[in-house]
Scaffold this active site. Structure first.
Site, PDB file in Angstrom:
ATOM      1  N   ARG A 167       0.832  -1.220   0.000  1.00 35.06           N
ATOM      2  CA  ARG A 167       0.000   0.000   0.000  1.00 35.06           C
ATOM      3  C   ARG A 167       0.859   1.259   0.000  1.00 35.06           C
ATOM      4  NH1 ARG A 167      -3.758  -0.435   4.920  1.00 35.06           N
ATOM      5  NH2 ARG A 167      -1.811  -1.234   5.742  1.00 35.06           N
ATOM      6  N   ASN A 186      -6.189  -2.842   1.843  1.00 32.03           N
ATOM      7  CA  ASN A 186      -6.150  -4.292   1.982  1.00 32.03           C
ATOM      8  C   ASN A 186      -7.568  -4.826   1.999  1.00 32.03           C
ATOM      9  OD1 ASN A 186      -3.356  -4.449   2.159  1.00 32.03           O
ATOM     10  ND2 ASN A 186      -3.335  -4.498   4.382  1.00 32.03           N
TER      11      ASN A 186
END
Length: 90
Positions: free
Chosen positions: A19, A37
């Site tokens: 990320r 996520n």
């Protein structure tokens, strides 16, 4: 012209700075949107930008950061929301 894509990235993509690395690459390319996520272990990216930047970002997502092992991208076109930034969602 700005376009929007949602990309689900599957493989070993959680716990490998995916990320944060995605956010850094998106900001470098001037892409707006978010990354998060998913409960199934994948990472979902919504991104908006011009075609050339989006193509470069999509190519980057096929590999991800050094520790990631991307197995599959599921790509869909979306509606442009004019995101103001590129965020990491929790």
């Amino acid at each position: 012209m700005k376009i929007n894509k949602q990309i689900k990235v599957s493989g070993r993509v959680q716990g490998v700075f995916f990320r944060k690395s995605t956010q850094q690459k998106a900001l470098e390319l001037g892409i707006k949107g978010w990354v998060k996520n998913e409960p199934d272990g994948s990472v979902l990216v919504e991104m908006e930008g011009n075609l050339s930047a989006m193509m470069e970002m999509e190519e980057w997502l096929r590999n991800g950061p050094l520790l990631a092992k991307v197995e599959f991208l599921e790509i869909s076109d979306g509606e442009v929301f004019n995101h103001a930034d590129f965020l990491i969602l929790r």
